[in-house]
Scaffold this active site. Sequence first.
Site, PDB file in Angstrom:
ATOM      1  N   HIS A 211      -9.997  -3.992  11.531  1.00 24.81           N
ATOM      2  CA  HIS A 211     -10.690  -3.930  10.237  1.00 24.81           C
ATOM      3  C   HIS A 211     -11.925  -3.025  10.291  1.00 24.81           C
ATOM      4  O   HIS A 211     -12.789  -3.119   9.435  1.00 24.81           O
ATOM      5  CB  HIS A 211     -11.114  -5.330   9.770  1.00 24.81           C
ATOM      6  CG  HIS A 211     -10.002  -6.093   9.089  1.00 24.81           C
ATOM      7  ND1 HIS A 211      -8.790  -6.310   9.664  1.00 24.81           N
ATOM      8  CD2 HIS A 211      -9.931  -6.686   7.875  1.00 24.81           C
ATOM      9  CE1 HIS A 211      -8.016  -7.014   8.839  1.00 24.81           C
ATOM     10  NE2 HIS A 211      -8.689  -7.246   7.744  1.00 24.81           N
TER      11      HIS A 211
ATOM     12  N   GLU B 280       0.816  -1.219   0.000  1.00 22.45           N
ATOM     13  CA  GLU B 280       0.000   0.000   0.000  1.00 22.45           C
ATOM     14  C   GLU B 280       0.845   1.262   0.000  1.00 22.45           C
ATOM     15  O   GLU B 280       0.542   2.242  -0.691  1.00 22.45           O
ATOM     16  CB  GLU B 280      -0.939   0.010   1.214  1.00 22.45           C
ATOM     17  CG  GLU B 280      -2.053  -1.033   1.161  1.00 22.45           C
ATOM     18  CD  GLU B 280      -1.629  -2.434   1.579  1.00 22.45           C
ATOM     19  OE1 GLU B 280      -0.434  -2.628   1.890  1.00 22.45           O
ATOM     20  OE2 GLU B 280      -2.491  -3.332   1.595  1.00 22.45           O
TER      21      GLU B 280
END
Lengths: 355, 333
Positions: free
Chosen positions: A133, A64
């Site tokens: 998450h 990322e």
Amino acid sequence: MKSSARELTYAEAIRDAFAVALERDPRVLLLGLGVPDPKGFFGTTLGLQKQFGADRVMDMPCAENGMTGVMLGAALNGLRPVINHQRLDFALLAMDPMCTQAAKWHYMFGGAMKMPVVFRMIIGRGWGQGPQHSQCLHSWFAHIPGLKVVMPTTPHDAKGLLLAAIEDDNPVVFIEHRWLHHLKGEVPAGHYTVPIGPARRARAGRDVTIVAFSYMVLEALEAAEKLAEDGIDAEVIDVRSLRPLDQSLLLASLRKTGRLVVADTGHSTAGMAAEILAIAGESAFGSLRAAPRRVCFPDCPTPTSPSLSAEYYPRAGHIVAAVRATLQRPPNDDDLLVPAGAELDKPNPAFTGPF
Amino acid sequence: MLAAATLPPTVATALSVRLLESMVRIRFVEEAIARHYAGQQMRCPVHLSIGQEAAAAGVCAALRADDLAMSGHRSHAHYLAKGGDLPAMIAELYGKATGCCQGRGGSMHLVDLAAGFVGAVPIVGSTIPIATGLAFADRQLKRDRVTVAFLGEAATEEGVFHESANFASLHALPLVFVCENNLYSVYSPMHVRQPAHREVWQLAAGHGIAAHQGDGNDPLAVHELMHAAVAHARAGRGPVFLELKTYRWREHCGPGFDNHIGYRTEAEYLAWRERDPIARFEHRLQQSGEFDELRHAQFKDAVEAEIAAAFAAAQLAPFPAGTSLLHHVYAES
Ligand SMILES: Cc1ncc(C[n+]2csc(CCOP(=O)(O)OP(=O)(O)O)c2C)c(N)n1
Ligand SMILES: [Mg+2]
């Protein structure tokens, strides 16, 4: 282009926006882990690779930070990339390129270059998403001058704001709540944009202003229905653009109602709800008839156990309770009851896991 | 180095049996998770290692009980092979107060400090530097422990892998990177993520780390590689990287199979099933006369009973109290 509206889900509306953008502008590029995957990134990219080719709808290495930087270079050099993250938490690996590079590029080089890039992130919730998450850190991005930050709630706004984000010459953080993906609404076909900035009045009312973000707009509307049963007329404002933030709609509403409850999908401390309260205090102090309230996540990470969902996630009932308090009405214990059979950790009744 | 092949026969037999039993126990536990998942009571994502058991079994059998391990999202096998408590793991999947994280974590966050399993988290790559730090502290404090960082091959694409590998190499840390290369990251095959002309282990070699590739479906081969790696790391000769080739049988996340959805072929899956680490190893032990049918049958019965008891206890266990929500945000000093 003539626009005809049809019912789409939020996820389909995102896909529709991508298809329009890819069709209109050959510089647009979608990149991200799993963007061309068979599940279509929660259905938001289905078929796009087939339609537009693997060099415009791309998977990427699990990297990322580096890939975000790479896309900044691509944006400077003629492309208009959209970097997609299945969870906001994964985008955090790329804080330097997003916040320290992209956000400052135009400014620090005296306006010499433009950075047309979209950072798209999905917020998770429930069903074991847990501490890593389901972080809602939109406030972090909204803190950074040079970034624009949007969090659409309706399918219509999801498509229109995504197109506006892609067409903007600045870095835009586009945040979707996973629990909105199945939501249906009218979405015009073809090209249209929803400008980045203006808030949306989701419901008109006289007695109290409920300012809500993303998924909490749905809870706020449900709260407004409940309040209506008790003769309380709530106005609901969907902020949808966190930076720039539309103060005029908020202040006009406050001058009318004199009461404010803010419902956010994140923590209260140093968060967007605090920002709304600050605006109210600075610019509508004389109109306020009661202390404003915040309805936010408790001050702890998200626990995974489904048994803690009811304690953790604020619901319509929490907003109702906060509104009663601003109206000096007596509290009603029923507000916070969880209806029998309700499953507070599922995004929609059809969901059976695993992700 | 004492590789299994050079051990006296009885010791080798004991090791083989231990490896087989470790693999079978992991498989049975995960098959039980898959069976119970439909009951909708384990309300968290689950990433199963079925098909990859040899890596966990072979690696952990070469460790001392006080050696340390960390892992990522697919960590059940590592936790169990390292000696993690089974009832606490199952209770964690059920979100119960008796779970190893008291219900705070779920399947993607396992911990058992008593077993040296320092933690697993689902942000890809995030435990690699932390495991490196465990090894760094052991080195600073002159302990002779070794730390294992379990990772998937996709984690070698993250920057932190390289930053950690460089530092571990620089300081000759007592660390073993165990990379299970199962060819996929979710639905993304290797060829959209890494160049075909470069093997994964070469990344570590580029950092000056001793790096090897092995058959991740052969527990003895894994053990042999790991045994040497641990000796190397413990002797202060620096980190080792092992790339273990293997394959996950079921969907990336969840209890089912997903070969039909198009990101990989049924034929590829079937070819890897032929290389089932358990059936293949059992067969090998039968051939070499090391397989004790009766003992193995008894072992399987005992494991099934152990698993049934763990699930029953987890299902009956209490949920964490709502009043505990704000516990553990900060440590009390
Ligand atoms: C930083 C980050 N990016 C993306 C993800 C989403 N994700 C979860 S598991 C996974 C696959 C990782 O593949 P690999 O490391 O090879 O492990 P495997 O699942 O194959 O065991 C991905 C991309 C994540 N959890 N964290
Ligand atoms: Mg993999």
